[in-house]
Scaffold this motif. Structure first.
Motif, PDB file in Angstrom:
ATOM      1  N   GLU A  46       0.849  -1.192   0.000  1.00  0.00           N
ATOM      2  CA  GLU A  46       0.000   0.000   0.000  1.00  0.00           C
ATOM      3  C   GLU A  46       0.881   1.237   0.000  1.00  0.00           C
ATOM      4  OE1 GLU A  46      -2.629   0.651   3.246  1.00  0.00           O
ATOM      5  OE2 GLU A  46      -1.119   0.271   4.761  1.00  0.00           O
ATOM      6  N   PHE A  47       0.278   2.313  -0.477  1.00  0.00           N
ATOM      7  CA  PHE A  47       1.033   3.555  -0.639  1.00  0.00           C
ATOM      8  C   PHE A  47       0.532   4.614   0.336  1.00  0.00           C
ATOM      9  CE2 PHE A  47       0.824   1.291  -4.694  1.00  0.00           C
ATOM     10  CZ  PHE A  47       2.178   1.028  -4.863  1.00  0.00           C
ATOM     11  N   ILE A  48       1.482   5.263   0.956  1.00  0.00           N
ATOM     12  CA  ILE A  48       1.119   6.263   1.962  1.00  0.00           C
ATOM     13  C   ILE A  48       1.661   7.628   1.545  1.00  0.00           C
ATOM     14  CG2 ILE A  48       1.185   6.816   4.434  1.00  0.00           C
ATOM     15  CD1 ILE A  48       1.995   3.873   4.927  1.00  0.00           C
ATOM     16  N   PRO A  49       0.808   8.497   1.028  1.00  0.00           N
ATOM     17  CA  PRO A  49       1.286   9.844   0.704  1.00  0.00           C
ATOM     18  C   PRO A  49       1.578  10.617   1.997  1.00  0.00           C
ATOM     19  CG  PRO A  49      -0.811   9.332  -0.375  1.00  0.00           C
ATOM     20  CD  PRO A  49      -0.603   8.297   0.666  1.00  0.00           C
ATOM     21  N   VAL A  50       2.693  11.314   1.989  1.00  0.00           N
ATOM     22  CA  VAL A  50       3.029  12.126   3.167  1.00  0.00           C
ATOM     23  C   VAL A  50       3.364  13.555   2.732  1.00  0.00           C
ATOM     24  CG1 VAL A  50       3.810  10.299   4.743  1.00  0.00           C
ATOM     25  CG2 VAL A  50       5.425  11.268   3.108  1.00  0.00           C
ATOM     26  N   LEU A  51       3.115  14.471   3.630  1.00  0.00           N
ATOM     27  CA  LEU A  51       3.409  15.888   3.390  1.00  0.00           C
ATOM     28  C   LEU A  51       3.486  16.569   4.742  1.00  0.00           C
ATOM     29  CD1 LEU A  51       0.170  17.707   2.255  1.00  0.00           C
ATOM     30  CD2 LEU A  51       0.160  15.387   3.091  1.00  0.00           C
ATOM     31  N   CYS A  52       3.686  17.854   4.729  1.00  0.00           N
ATOM     32  CA  CYS A  52       3.711  18.587   5.993  1.00  0.00           C
ATOM     33  C   CYS A  52       2.356  18.454   6.660  1.00  0.00           C
ATOM     34  CB  CYS A  52       4.043  20.055   5.781  1.00  0.00           C
ATOM     35  SG  CYS A  52       3.832  21.035   7.294  1.00  0.00           S
ATOM     36  N   ASN A  53       2.364  18.150   7.962  1.00  0.00           N
ATOM     37  CA  ASN A  53       1.116  17.926   8.681  1.00  0.00           C
ATOM     38  C   ASN A  53       0.519  19.199   9.282  1.00  0.00           C
ATOM     39  OD1 ASN A  53       0.432  14.681   9.451  1.00  0.00           O
ATOM     40  ND2 ASN A  53       2.325  15.139   8.392  1.00  0.00           N
ATOM     41  N   GLN A  54       1.152  20.338   9.006  1.00  0.00           N
ATOM     42  CA  GLN A  54       0.670  21.641   9.485  1.00  0.00           C
ATOM     43  C   GLN A  54       0.233  21.539  10.945  1.00  0.00           C
ATOM     44  OE1 GLN A  54       1.351  23.621   7.074  1.00  0.00           O
ATOM     45  NE2 GLN A  54       1.009  22.513   5.187  1.00  0.00           N
ATOM     46  N   CYS A  55       1.112  20.971  11.755  1.00  0.00           N
ATOM     47  CA  CYS A  55       0.789  20.644  13.143  1.00  0.00           C
ATOM     48  C   CYS A  55       0.271  21.839  13.938  1.00  0.00           C
ATOM     49  CB  CYS A  55       2.026  20.111  13.863  1.00  0.00           C
ATOM     50  SG  CYS A  55       2.866  18.807  12.978  1.00  0.00           S
ATOM     51  N   ASN A  56      -0.595  21.501  14.901  1.00  0.00           N
ATOM     52  CA  ASN A  56      -1.063  22.564  15.799  1.00  0.00           C
ATOM     53  C   ASN A  56      -0.011  22.929  16.833  1.00  0.00           C
ATOM     54  OD1 ASN A  56      -3.422  22.740  14.483  1.00  0.00           O
ATOM     55  ND2 ASN A  56      -4.703  21.928  16.134  1.00  0.00           N
ATOM     56  N   ARG A  57       0.839  21.962  17.158  1.00  0.00           N
ATOM     57  CA  ARG A  57       1.969  22.263  18.038  1.00  0.00           C
ATOM     58  C   ARG A  57       3.254  21.926  17.283  1.00  0.00           C
ATOM     59  NH1 ARG A  57      -1.644  20.181  22.082  1.00  0.00           N
ATOM     60  NH2 ARG A  57      -0.892  18.076  21.721  1.00  0.00           N
ATOM     61  N   PRO A  58       3.600  22.744  16.308  1.00  0.00           N
ATOM     62  CA  PRO A  58       4.703  22.378  15.407  1.00  0.00           C
ATOM     63  C   PRO A  58       6.085  22.520  16.048  1.00  0.00           C
ATOM     64  CG  PRO A  58       3.750  24.494  14.808  1.00  0.00           C
ATOM     65  CD  PRO A  58       2.999  24.018  15.989  1.00  0.00           C
ATOM     66  N   PRO A  59       6.837  21.423  16.151  1.00  0.00           N
ATOM     67  CA  PRO A  59       8.175  21.494  16.743  1.00  0.00           C
ATOM     68  C   PRO A  59       9.112  22.387  15.923  1.00  0.00           C
ATOM     69  CG  PRO A  59       7.486  19.217  16.446  1.00  0.00           C
ATOM     70  CD  PRO A  59       6.489  20.055  15.737  1.00  0.00           C
ATOM     71  N   CYS A  60       8.859  22.476  14.611  1.00  0.00           N
ATOM     72  CA  CYS A  60       9.716  23.295  13.751  1.00  0.00           C
ATOM     73  C   CYS A  60       9.584  24.767  14.101  1.00  0.00           C
ATOM     74  CB  CYS A  60       9.354  23.068  12.289  1.00  0.00           C
ATOM     75  SG  CYS A  60       7.601  23.290  11.933  1.00  0.00           S
ATOM     76  N   VAL A  61       8.349  25.198  14.370  1.00  0.00           N
ATOM     77  CA  VAL A  61       8.095  26.606  14.689  1.00  0.00           C
ATOM     78  C   VAL A  61       8.707  26.953  16.045  1.00  0.00           C
ATOM     79  CG1 VAL A  61       6.285  28.293  15.183  1.00  0.00           C
ATOM     80  CG2 VAL A  61       6.049  26.758  13.239  1.00  0.00           C
ATOM     81  N   THR A  62       8.564  26.027  16.995  1.00  0.00           N
ATOM     82  CA  THR A  62       9.162  26.265  18.312  1.00  0.00           C
ATOM     83  C   THR A  62      10.667  26.378  18.186  1.00  0.00           C
ATOM     84  OG1 THR A  62       7.481  24.707  19.048  1.00  0.00           O
ATOM     85  CG2 THR A  62       9.032  25.482  20.704  1.00  0.00           C
ATOM     86  N   GLY A  63      11.245  25.543  17.352  1.00  0.00           N
ATOM     87  CA  GLY A  63      12.699  25.493  17.270  1.00  0.00           C
ATOM     88  C   GLY A  63      13.327  26.662  16.537  1.00  0.00           C
ATOM     89  N   CYS A  64      12.629  27.226  15.573  1.00  0.00           N
ATOM     90  CA  CYS A  64      13.240  28.262  14.733  1.00  0.00           C
ATOM     91  C   CYS A  64      13.655  29.497  15.535  1.00  0.00           C
ATOM     92  CB  CYS A  64      12.268  28.679  13.629  1.00  0.00           C
ATOM     93  SG  CYS A  64      12.959  29.965  12.581  1.00  0.00           S
ATOM     94  N   PRO A  65      14.953  29.848  15.495  1.00  0.00           N
ATOM     95  CA  PRO A  65      15.411  30.971  16.324  1.00  0.00           C
ATOM     96  C   PRO A  65      14.932  32.335  15.840  1.00  0.00           C
ATOM     97  CG  PRO A  65      17.210  30.135  14.996  1.00  0.00           C
ATOM     98  CD  PRO A  65      16.057  29.205  14.790  1.00  0.00           C
ATOM     99  N   THR A  66      14.626  32.454  14.547  1.00  0.00           N
ATOM    100  CA  THR A  66      14.352  33.789  14.005  1.00  0.00           C
ATOM    101  C   THR A  66      12.909  33.961  13.519  1.00  0.00           C
ATOM    102  OG1 THR A  66      15.181  33.036  11.886  1.00  0.00           O
ATOM    103  CG2 THR A  66      16.743  34.176  13.298  1.00  0.00           C
ATOM    104  N   ARG A  67      12.056  33.058  13.865  1.00  0.00           N
ATOM    105  CA  ARG A  67      10.655  33.074  13.412  1.00  0.00           C
ATOM    106  C   ARG A  67      10.545  33.097  11.887  1.00  0.00           C
ATOM    107  NH1 ARG A  67       7.557  37.663  16.235  1.00  0.00           N
ATOM    108  NH2 ARG A  67       9.566  38.676  16.517  1.00  0.00           N
ATOM    109  N   ALA A  68      11.506  32.448  11.251  1.00  0.00           N
ATOM    110  CA  ALA A  68      11.462  32.325   9.799  1.00  0.00           C
ATOM    111  C   ALA A  68      10.340  31.381   9.402  1.00  0.00           C
ATOM    112  CB  ALA A  68      12.787  31.810   9.267  1.00  0.00           C
ATOM    113  N   THR A  69      10.011  30.460  10.290  1.00  0.00           N
ATOM    114  CA  THR A  69       8.861  29.596  10.046  1.00  0.00           C
ATOM    115  C   THR A  69       7.855  29.876  11.151  1.00  0.00           C
ATOM    116  OG1 THR A  69       8.139  27.361   9.492  1.00  0.00           O
ATOM    117  CG2 THR A  69       9.730  27.531  11.270  1.00  0.00           C
ATOM    118  N   TYR A  70       6.598  29.963  10.777  1.00  0.00           N
ATOM    119  CA  TYR A  70       5.577  30.358  11.748  1.00  0.00           C
ATOM    120  C   TYR A  70       4.241  29.728  11.396  1.00  0.00           C
ATOM    121  CZ  TYR A  70       3.976  33.494   8.069  1.00  0.00           C
ATOM    122  OH  TYR A  70       3.510  33.977   6.883  1.00  0.00           O
TER     123      TYR A  70
END
Lengths: 429, 248
Positions: free
Chosen positions: B115-139
């Motif tokens: 079976e095939f599982i398409p994946v993409l950004c999950n646009q999380c409500n608690r996104p670890p990427c946003v928390t981690g970014c030092p300069t708010r380049a991702t939000y």
């Protein structure tokens, strides 16, 4: 008037050396071995920087082996290695300078100097790791993210570097009271920065191997261990290159530092044992990563380099030395520093080796990922080490072996004025 | 009180031969349907997980519209048209991707074994990427919950890439910034289109894109019902993703 005249005459007779003369005087007429070492180390440093610049020019994705799946490689781990060492040196120096434990005084000044040197080396390495370092200078200030541990870590390390340099300058001009305040601020910002570095890993909730409160605590304990090993190593080296005997005071300082070293190795062993044991339960990603470390691809790194060279052998050597046998202490410290380098490497790389979709059981990620540093990355790492070695060698001569006078248990003034007086005598002779 | 005695010797032993193939299949299917836990794949699948706090918490919907995607995992045939459309629409270079299709092989399974599982950004409500970014380049966009990038602020520390539980980010050499799926906000939604390129192009109707906060939307209706098993990938990361998976 007459007095003035004689003074002028005296001045014309014996030229008071300028600051430059003193500097030149201290750096000339040294042994061939010293120059050879200096040349070699600065050559390595330059090669490293050249490799970094070349990588920047051709693009990091072509020069480095980091990938989408493993974005952090040996440059991050080397950065961690250097800043852990720096924080450790700051902590060791603070025992004497800030908290007034006299036994630690004779090594404290060198420790302050080396803490600056190692963090600068760390910053150099990270400069060649970050894709857009120049943007950082702007957006770190105008667009800060107060939730980000990276932001806190970077900012606090900036403050830390400032306070350590301030402390060092104040020590040079014999403002000891002020220096201890600056030192205290250095310790506070250093610990805050360093625990944030631990939290950079510990707060990534998508990475089981790192996630949790363990990392910040481990990082601080581990800094102490690095600090002890590094100051012991460089104090011995300094006495070798300065051709000096280790006097009573320094010997005492090294003895107590060795004891702290023994304690911190034991603490880190304790931490490691529990990290391993708790890793066997819980999320599969964590267990997998742990197995790679214990029995897989990284088991040589773990058992031989981390546990053997980094902890067990130094512990035995330190204990056997009784804090007095300098050769054993030196070998132990050298091995420990070597082992600790791989401790940081394993920590960073093994934390990413399990693909995020591993447990999904998909064909793309059914095996663990792999990473090995590229030649550019290795050269930048060597460059960082070269910077530390070169600055250490120069520092020993420029700052007169970080000498400490006996009368006060505080560093002798080597401000340029008094340095001038001391050196005038030598010139006269 | 006396305990009832069992005569174990007299009990009929259920050997594999004594159960019919159909019965076994039925049992297996039932097992799958109930638990939804497929062959060790660690997908937590509870009935309508959304109301257990993945898409929204107590405040119901944090965003309006609350963009999200439902993926019919069994419908995907790995034609990769979505990947192609994504790359074209969003100028994704050949060395990177914003969405991809993973394959899960199950040689022991009955009938379909892949079976095939398409994946993409999950646009999380608690996104670890946003928390981690030092300069708010991702939000996290306050209007629609999409995790976006401001390229000029990206210092390239790659913390977001390390932080992401879904491997949804890559460093884009041309943009000099980390790049990721933005539900086609930049290329389509902001220009008045209502769906993503991948969802539009999919011939099998795998990807259902929509507003989870709108009770009339298809995604709302599909996700909010008890009969259907809905799950998310890697729920244990605590990121509260907005991409849901189902079969049917």
């Amino acid at each position: 008037m007459a007095e003035n005249l004689t003074k002028t005459e005296a001045a014309t007779e014996v030229a008071v050396p300028t600051r430059w003369d003193i500097l030149v005087n201290r750096l000339t007429g040294l042994s061939k071995t010293y120059y050879l070492l200096l040349g070699l180390c600065s050559f390595i440093a330059m090669i490293g920087i050249a490799a970094g610049l070349h990588a920047m020019y051709i693009g990091y994705n072509h020069a480095y082996n980091v990938s989408r799946e493993i974005p952090w490689g040996i440059l991050i781990s080397t950065y961690v290695f250097f800043v852990v060492t720096s924080t450790g040196l700051c902590l060791v120096s603070s025992i004497g300078h800030v908290f007034g434990v006299k036994d630690f005084m004779p090594i404290a000044k060198r420790a302050v100097f080396l803490s600056i040197v190692t963090i600068v080396a760390g910053f150099t390495v990270i400069f060649f790791e970050i894709e857009n370092p120049f943007r950082m200078a702007i957006y770190n200030i105008i667009s800060p993210n107060f939730y980000s541990n990276i932001w806190w870590m970077g900012t606090l390390y900036g403050a830390y570097l400032f306070f350590m340099i301030l402390e060092f300058i104040l020590l040079q001009i014999e403002k000891h009271k002020l220096a201890s305040y600056a030192g205290f601020m250095g310790v506070v910002s250093g610990i805050a920065a360093h625990s944030n570095l631990g939290a950079v890993f510990g707060m990534l909730h998508g990475r089981e191997f790192w996630y949790g409160p363990y990392m910040p605590i481990y990082f601080i304990a581990s800094a102490m261990m690095s600090g002890c090993a590094t100051i012991l190593f460089f104090t011995y080296m300094a006495h070798k290159i300065n051709n000096e005997h280790i006097d009573k005071m320094v010997a005492k300082a090294l003895e107590v530092t060795t004891r702290v070293g023994i304690l911190t190795i034991c603490i880190i062993m304790f931490f490691t044992i529990w990290k391993v044991l708790t890793g066997f339960v819980g999320a599969e990603g964590k267990r997998e990563a742990l197995m790679v470390l214990l029995a897989g691809k990284y088991s040589f790194n773990f058992w031989f380099l981390e546990v053997g060279i980094g902890m067990l052998i130094p512990l035995i050597l330190y204990i056997l030395s009784k804090g007095k046998n300098m050769k054993l202490i030196f070998i132990g410290s050298a091995l420990m520093i070597f082992g600790i380098f791989f401790m940081r490497y394993d920590l960073v790389v093994v934390g990413q080796i399990v693909p995020v979709y591993y447990e999904l059981g998909v064909a793309e990620y059914e095996t663990l990922l792999s990473y090995s540093p590229s030649i550019h990355e290795i050269l930048v790492v060597l460059g960082g080490l070269g910077i530390v070695a070169t600055t250490f060698l120069l520092g020993e001569k420029i700052f007169n072996a970080h000498r400490v006078e006996e009368h006060e248990h505080v560093p002798v003034s080597i401000s340029f004025e008094t340095m001038g007086m001391a050196d005038t005598k030598i010139l006269k002779e | 009180m006396m305990q009832k005695k069992f005569d174990f010797d007299k009990l009929e032993i259920e050997l594999p031969d004594s159960i019919s193939k159909i019965e076994r299949r039925k049992f297996l299917k039932m097992g799958f349907a109930i638990t939804g836990l497929l062959l060790g794949g660690k997908i937590l699948s509870l009935t309508s997980v959304v109301d257990k706090g993945y898409a929204f918490q107590k405040e119901k919907y944090p965003y309006k519209p609350h963009y999200s995607m439902l993926i019919y995992q069994n419908r995907c045939i790995d034609c990769e048209l979505c990947m192609e459309a994504c790359s074209k629409t969003n100028q994704v270079p050949s060395y990177g991707y914003r969405t991809t299709i993973l394959q899960r092989k199950m040689p022991q399974a009955i009938d379909q074994q892949i079976e095939f599982i398409p994946v993409l950004c999950n646009q999380c409500n608690r996104p670890p990427c946003v928390t981690g970014c030092p300069t708010r380049a991702t939000y996290k966009d306050k209007r629609n919950g999409i995790v976006m990038m401001i390229n000029k602020k990206c210092i390239g520390c790659k913390t977001c890439m390390t932080a992401c539980p879904y491997n949804a980010r890559y460093y884009n050499e041309e943009k000099h910034a980390v790049d990721k799926c933005d539900f086609c906000y930049g290329s389509r939604l902001s220009k008045g289109l209502t769906t993503t390129a991948c969802a539009e192009v999919c011939p099998a109707g795998v990807r259902i894109f929509g507003d989870l906060s709108d009770p009339n939307s298809e995604i709302f209706r599909m996700v909010h019902q008890l009969e259907r098993t809905i799950w998310v990938l890697r729920p244990e990361s605590g990121a509260a993703p907005n991409v849901f998976y189902t079969r049917g």
